[in-house]
Design a protein around this motif. Structure first.
Motif, mmCIF file in Angstrom:
data_model
loop_
_atom_site.group_PDB
_atom_site.id
_atom_site.type_symbol
_atom_site.label_atom_id
_atom_site.label_comp_id
_atom_site.label_asym_id
_atom_site.label_seq_id
_atom_site.Cartn_x
_atom_site.Cartn_y
_atom_site.Cartn_z
ATOM 1 N N TYR A 148 -8.153 0.051 -2.303
ATOM 2 C CA TYR A 148 -7.853 1.308 -1.625
ATOM 3 C C TYR A 148 -8.055 1.094 -0.132
ATOM 4 N N SER B 229 0.730 5.796 -16.760
ATOM 5 C CA SER B 229 -0.637 5.805 -16.234
ATOM 6 C C SER B 229 -1.438 4.772 -17.014
ATOM 7 N N THR C 176 -7.648 6.376 -13.350
ATOM 8 C CA THR C 176 -7.744 6.013 -11.930
ATOM 9 C C THR C 176 -6.457 5.409 -11.399
ATOM 10 N N ALA C 177 -5.475 5.175 -12.298
ATOM 11 C CA ALA C 177 -4.242 4.532 -11.854
ATOM 12 C C ALA C 177 -3.196 5.537 -11.382
ATOM 13 N N TRP D 168 -1.449 -1.961 -4.182
ATOM 14 C CA TRP D 168 -0.886 -2.421 -5.445
ATOM 15 C C TRP D 168 -0.486 -3.884 -5.364
ATOM 16 N N PRO E 53 -1.049 7.424 -8.976
ATOM 17 C CA PRO E 53 -0.764 7.022 -7.589
ATOM 18 C C PRO E 53 -1.405 7.966 -6.576
ATOM 19 N N ARG E 54 -1.909 7.414 -5.505
ATOM 20 C CA ARG E 54 -2.462 8.200 -4.406
ATOM 21 C C ARG E 54 -2.249 7.442 -3.107
ATOM 22 N N TYR E 55 -2.205 8.182 -2.035
ATOM 23 C CA TYR E 55 -2.027 7.588 -0.716
ATOM 24 C C TYR E 55 -3.156 6.601 -0.440
ATOM 25 N N ASP F 119 -3.588 3.614 -1.969
ATOM 26 C CA ASP F 119 -3.800 2.636 -3.036
ATOM 27 C C ASP F 119 -3.082 1.336 -2.696
ATOM 28 N N VAL G 6 -3.381 -1.894 -9.636
ATOM 29 C CA VAL G 6 -4.135 -1.357 -8.498
ATOM 30 C C VAL G 6 -5.249 -2.347 -8.174
ATOM 31 N N VAL H 84 0.849 -1.189 0.000
ATOM 32 C CA VAL H 84 0.000 0.000 0.000
ATOM 33 C C VAL H 84 0.886 1.241 0.000
#
Length: 710
Positions: A207, A149, A153-154, A162, A156-158, A160, A204, A102
């Motif tokens: 979440y 990308s 929606t791919a 993987w 990167p964000r805190y 996620d 991904v 994550v």
């Protein structure tokens, strides 16, 4: 020091932390036993002294408590070191073929990549009977192409989750002399591995943020960023506001950053305790004007805490801001409960609790500089300010702000020179403008974010914020471009830094006590530091050093005699000077080099090296009695042979495919693979031993730069 107990506790805690980091292989049971012994001794002396009518000052009891704090520091660092966990990625026999992890940070955008930090949850191995997913811990730094990308929606964000379909590798150690030790830096954050991920190597799958509060802070940070982008507009001003207020330097121009460094104002471009201190001072002054005599009322304290922690939230709860928020919270609560407030003790208390929460913070440059600067301001600034009383209000303000800057710089200077190797000459000239404009910019940024949704007011605040940022850039740019703005090349040793602090401490005792004993000690310490400096200068004047540096896909050889260096390279420094700054500048500066000459490996001759000869196959030179052969290619139809043993043979650009190619050509004392060779080919060659071709084989990609000194 008796009035500042937390100062003693922090000092002892730091000793334990530093010892644990210096000797990681020592069993923690020794520290536990020492701590229990200190605790028993402390309780024994405490109980014995309680029976006495007059309580004595018991040094044994005091040292036992400090020993207990040192043992606590050792134990805390051991407990916070992930490498001690048996299921950590560092301790598994083979890296997993795939793993689930994550994202635990706010993704950082670089020039060409995006950097994310991954916390592992489980790994998959395809190794027979035990194949499948198993629990796994550890953290990995992953780099993605900026254009990578898989879908909108791919990004990167805190939070996620993987599935990574590629094994990580250990972080690279420093491969050149004096190079920044990125591996150690990561290890102090509990990270030991890194990797570069292609789009098809990650997926991904969910979440699940590790902390809902941190996820909220990052969302607030992104919202504030979009609002400031809309209200400010111009990139130069937005970059400064973004760096100062949100802690992101993605939009800061490199030239602009160097200008701030030359002016001695680079510290304001990192979100730190200084910014929350500015906000605290401005807020306190405003509330004192609006509600005089109400400073310790709980509604005032609650309002101050709300604003301070809102600012901490907008920065993404960055560690430096959290440290300062804790300190000011402690200060406000002490005032609310009518407890006596001491800046020094409050500083010690906040540092103590920060180190208990994260003992590795002790090795953070930001932590060290922040607390040293505040310590200098608290200990020295009042004494400096008393030296002169200007008659006008403006002159008095300039004098006070200058003396605060001097006090902060004085105490932080040795550590600053140790890490950054430069001193801004005109920091006193830039400091009044930086202090005034920063005091305006930080509250304006808070107000713009808080009230930016109001149609007219929000636009007005954004315009004011942009103008203040422009003035700040203009003032710093003027100071940073003055001639001789920076003295660089400072490379003090740890011993020299210790002597500098000894000098500062003894100077303080001379001022406070006026005792001759401290004057003699001060003079002795100054003589020792001067002798150490003379010794270093003498060594630099007589040094002889040949180095084959690591540089990706390039060849670079430095020949250093005294304070002059000749570089032989195929790198084009003029088109890409960052290569020189990143791979070579630190090494040459640490050697005291004052003159650098560059020669191209493709030239037939180099004027400064008369013995240098170049052919399409090889280049040969003799320097300071040592022979160096650079092998460019090994063509089967052109046979050559050197009649004498060569000291150093540098193999370039995949010239060697098989050890037999060198037979009947050359015998060398050292065979060196430089950074221009493919790693896979070097790996295959190193698996076999060269038959009587050399006494030693060295790969700069595997073992770092080759260094020969005499």
């Amino acid at each position: 020091m008796r009035g500042y107990p937390f100062f003693r506790y922090v000092a002892a805690l730091l000793i334990g932390i530093v010892l644990a980091e210096a000797w990681p292989t020592v069993s923690p049971y020794w520290a536990a036993g020492f701590g229990l012994g200190c605790l028993g001794l402390y309780l024994f002396r405490l109980r014995r002294n309680e029976r006495k009518t007059i309580k004595p000052l018991d040094l044994v009891q005091g040292f036992a408590l400090l020993g207990l704090m040192a043992a606590l520091g050792w134990g805390l660092l051991y407990a916070h070191t992930p490498a001690h966990r048996p299921d950590n990625l560092l301790n598994v026999p083979n890296p997993p073929d795939a793993y689930e992890a994550v994202i635990t940070n706010l993704p950082e955008t670089r020039a060409k990549t995006i950097k994310v930090e991954l916390a592992l949850r489980r790994g998959r191995w395809n190794d027979g009977d035990s194949a499948g997913y198993r629990p796994l811990t550890g953290r990995v730094v992953a780099y993605l192409d900026k254009g990578d990308s898989l879908a909108p929606t791919a990004t990167p964000r805190y939070g996620d989750v993987w599935l990574v379909l590629h094994p990580p590798r250990l972080a690279d150690p420093p491969l050149n002399p004096a190079e920044f030790d990125y591996r150690r830096f990561l290890s102090r954050r509990g990270i030991y591995h890194q990797q570069y991920l292609r789009p098809w190597q990650r997926r991904v799958i969910g979440y699940d943020p590790p902390s809902r509060l941190t996820a909220l802070a990052y969302r607030v940070n992104a919202w504030a960023d979009s609002l400031l982008t809309q209200k400010i507009g111009s990139r130069a001003e937005y970059g400064v506001v973004n760096a100062m207020f949100l802690g992101t330097r993605d939009d800061l121009d490199p030239v602009q950053y160097e200008t701030y460094a030359a002016a001695g104002a680079v510290h304001i471009l990192s979100v730190s305790g200084m910014h929350i201190g500015i906000l605290f001072i401005v807020l306190s002054g405003l509330l004192t004007w609006l509600a005089p005599g109400q400073g310790n009322r709980w509604w005032v304290i609650g309002l101050k805490l709300s604003v301070l922690w809102f600012y901490a939230l907008t920065t993404g709860l960055s560690a430096p801001v959290l440290r300062s928020a804790v300190m000011f919270t402690y200060l406000l609560l002490a005032g609310g409960f009518n407890r006596s407030q001491s800046l020094m003790n409050t500083l010690g208390a906040s540092a103590f609790f920060v180190l208990v929460y994260d003992p590795y913070a002790a090795f953070s440059v930001g932590f060290q500089l922040s607390y040293l600067s505040i310590l200098g301001i608290g200990a020295w600034a009042p004494q400096f300010i008393k030296l002169w009383r200007p008659q006008t209000r403006v002159a008095n303000w300039l004098w006070e702000i200058s003396m605060v800057a001097v006090a902060a710089q004085l105490v932080a200077l040795p550590v600053s020179l140790y890490y950054f190797h430069a001193f801004p000459v005109y920091f006193l000239l830039a400091n009044p403008a930086v202090a005034l404009l920063s005091t305006l910019l930080v509250p304006l940024a808070v107000a713009t974010v808080a009230l930016g949704w109001v149609p007219v007011l929000g636009d007005g605040l954004g315009w004011l914020l942009r103008q203040v940022a422009w003035l700040l850039n203009a003032a710093v740019d003027w100071v940073g471009h003055l001639p001789g703005a920076t003295f660089d090349g400072f490379w003090p040793s740890a011993l020299a830094v210790g002597l500098m602090y000894l000098l500062i401490g003894l100077a303080g005792m001379v001022v406070l006590t006026r005792h001759r004993r401290y004057v003699r000690l001060l003079a002795g310490a100054a003589v020792v530091l001067a002798l150490l400096t003379v010794h270093d200068v003498q060594q630099q004047a007589t040094q002889r050093r040949l180095v084959v540096h690591y540089q990706p896909r390039k060849t670079t050889v430095s020949l250093t005699a005294g304070r002059q260096t000749q570089l032989l390279t195929d790198a084009d420094w003029e088109t890409n000077p960052r290569l020189y700054d990143f791979y070579l500048k630190n090494a040459l500066d640490s050697w005291g080099v004052r003159q650098v000459q560059t020669g191209s490996l493709l030239a037939d001759t180099i004027a400064t090296l008369p013995p240098y000869r170049h052919t399409p196959d090889v280049s040969l030179l003799v320097w300071e009695g040592r022979s160096l052969l650079l092998v460019n290619r090994l063509a089967s139809y052109r046979r050559w042979q050197l009649p004498a043993v060569v000291d150093y043979v540098v193999l370039r650009r995949n010239a060697l495919r098989d050890w037999h190619q060198l037979q009947q050509r050359v015998v060398a004392r050292h065979l060196i693979f430089d950074g221009s060779n493919a790693m896979e080919r070097v790996d295959s060659l190193l698996k076999t031993k060269p038959p009587t071709l050399a006494s030693r084989v060295h790969s700069v990609r595997h073992s770092g730069a080759f260094v020969a000194e005499w």
